[in-house]
Design a protein around this motif. Sequence first.
Motif, PDB file in Angstrom:
ATOM      1  N   GLU A   9       0.820  -1.224   0.000  1.00  0.00           N
ATOM      2  CA  GLU A   9       0.000   0.000   0.000  1.00  0.00           C
ATOM      3  C   GLU A   9       0.848   1.267   0.000  1.00  0.00           C
ATOM      4  O   GLU A   9       0.333   2.364  -0.177  1.00  0.00           O
ATOM      5  N   THR A  14       2.028   8.786   0.229  1.00  0.00           N
ATOM      6  CA  THR A  14       1.382   8.232   1.419  1.00  0.00           C
ATOM      7  C   THR A  14       2.225   8.607   2.633  1.00  0.00           C
ATOM      8  O   THR A  14       3.370   9.043   2.514  1.00  0.00           O
ATOM      9  N   PRO A 154      -3.270   7.777   4.014  1.00  0.00           N
ATOM     10  CA  PRO A 154      -3.189   8.783   2.953  1.00  0.00           C
ATOM     11  C   PRO A 154      -2.702  10.127   3.503  1.00  0.00           C
ATOM     12  O   PRO A 154      -3.005  10.484   4.638  1.00  0.00           O
TER      13      PRO A 154
END
Length: 193
Positions: A9, A14, A154
């Motif tokens: 991810e 991020t 995020p």
Amino acid sequence: MGSVSADAEVEPGTLLVAAPTLSDPNFRRTVVFVIDHRDEGTLGVVLNRPSEVAVHEVLPHWGDHVAEPASVFVGGPVEKKTALCLAALRTGETAATVPGVIAVRGPVALVDLDSDPDLLAAKVRGLRVFAGYAGWDPGQLAGEIDRGDWLIVPALPGDVLATPMRDLWGHVLRRQGLPTALLATHPGDLQRN
């Protein structure tokens, strides 16, 4: 079927938020903005560690253009004499149309410190200069995520310019919703609890 890597991810733009249990003094209660993530490794900067050094002392041409406080932030323990600069571009601007920057994600871009800050100033909402960076070798970050050292969340463009007066670590955790938001209440020093 292959298993998905713990860092799957992670991507440019991020945030890596230090888990309350991460005790490494370089990263305790830090928020790291990921600039680059690929098979060869990961590079980011710690967003919430201002130094006492003013930007104009080390980069005189940039001092008038950085967001408050106008100090160099400690980007991480690697290459502490290397300066990196992130910009939050103004609405309507893109890294492709602004000379002297390289896109990271959305309105956040890496700034070429050899470019002219006066030409860039009108196109950015703010700039932040970092000394050093956080770096991980291939597989290292995935291992740390597996161990529970980092949460991947995020980023918002304003995170790059957040002032030290705001607890960025707690703020980022709280906006994640439950149960992650509860981590922001962790006292940090369990001896004082």
